[in-house]
Motif scaffolding. Structure first.
Motif, PDB file in Angstrom:
ATOM      1  N   LEU A  19     -49.840 -97.272 -85.987  1.00 48.91           N
ATOM      2  CA  LEU A  19     -51.207 -97.096 -85.309  1.00 48.91           C
ATOM      3  C   LEU A  19     -51.057 -95.652 -84.822  1.00 48.91           C
ATOM      4  O   LEU A  19     -52.327 -95.110 -84.295  1.00 48.91           O
ATOM      5  N   LYS A  20     -49.941 -94.772 -84.858  1.00 47.39           N
ATOM      6  CA  LYS A  20     -50.012 -93.574 -84.417  1.00 47.39           C
ATOM      7  C   LYS A  20     -50.291 -93.362 -82.918  1.00 47.39           C
ATOM      8  O   LYS A  20     -51.036 -92.328 -82.583  1.00 47.39           O
ATOM      9  N   SER A  43     -54.614 -94.911 -78.828  1.00 50.30           N
ATOM     10  CA  SER A  43     -54.549 -94.210 -80.214  1.00 50.30           C
ATOM     11  C   SER A  43     -55.622 -93.302 -80.727  1.00 50.30           C
ATOM     12  O   SER A  43     -56.658 -93.875 -80.344  1.00 50.30           O
ATOM     13  N   GLN A  45     -56.505 -93.201 -83.369  1.00 51.65           N
ATOM     14  CA  GLN A  45     -57.168 -93.805 -84.552  1.00 51.65           C
ATOM     15  C   GLN A  45     -58.371 -94.810 -83.986  1.00 51.65           C
ATOM     16  O   GLN A  45     -59.276 -94.986 -84.647  1.00 51.65           O
ATOM     17  N   GLN A  49     -64.453 -96.524 -82.931  1.00 51.47           N
ATOM     18  CA  GLN A  49     -64.453 -97.640 -83.304  1.00 51.47           C
ATOM     19  C   GLN A  49     -64.915 -98.722 -82.143  1.00 51.47           C
ATOM     20  O   GLN A  49     -64.580 -98.458 -81.063  1.00 51.47           O
ATOM     21  N   ARG A  54     -61.150-102.179 -83.218  1.00 53.21           N
ATOM     22  CA  ARG A  54     -59.713-101.711 -82.438  1.00 53.21           C
ATOM     23  C   ARG A  54     -58.849-102.927 -82.591  1.00 53.21           C
ATOM     24  O   ARG A  54     -57.461-102.761 -83.080  1.00 53.21           O
ATOM     25  N   THR A  78     -58.850 -94.824 -76.662  1.00 55.71           N
ATOM     26  CA  THR A  78     -58.661 -93.689 -77.171  1.00 55.71           C
ATOM     27  C   THR A  78     -57.702 -92.746 -76.236  1.00 55.71           C
ATOM     28  O   THR A  78     -57.996 -93.274 -74.846  1.00 55.71           O
TER      29      THR A  78
END
Length: 109
Positions: A19-20, A43, A45, A49, A54, A78
């Motif tokens: 998930l970086k 993350s 990413q 979302q 998520r 985040t």
């Protein structure tokens, strides 16, 4: 040869890679037997979302691992949300709802 053991470290590494994630906290709430985990995953990413999306992303990233354990919970943020919450609440880790001092009741390791 059995299934590989799921550990805090293996979950943390998988989440960071898949998930970086820039920050991952994983806590084994099962007294060390590796069957119940809670986590905080940060993350970039997750930006834009919903909470549901998520969690679906986390569940997809850990599909094999989640299938091998009994219980899994995740708090997904985040970097901006994490920084905001960290500034507002110092010293808070993964969610420990339903535990007694971070351990699930009735679990013998």
């Amino acid at each position: 040869m059995g299934e590989p053991t799921i550990t805090e470290a293996s979950l943390r590494a998988a989440l960071t890679e898949r998930l970086k994630a820039i920050h991952v906290e994983v806590t084994d709430m099962s007294g060390g037997c590796g069957q119940s985990f809670t986590s905080l995953i940060v993350s970039p990413q997750f930006a834009g979302q919903t909470s549901l999306k998520r969690h679906r992303a986390v569940n997809a990233a850990l599909k094999a691992e989640i299938a091998a354990i009994h219980a899994w919970s995740a708090k997904c943020q985040t970097p901006e949300e994490w920084a905001r919450d960290k500034a507002a609440k110092s010293d808070e880790g993964p969610p420990m709802d339903g535990t007694v001092q971070g351990h699930v009741q009735g679990v013998d390791a």
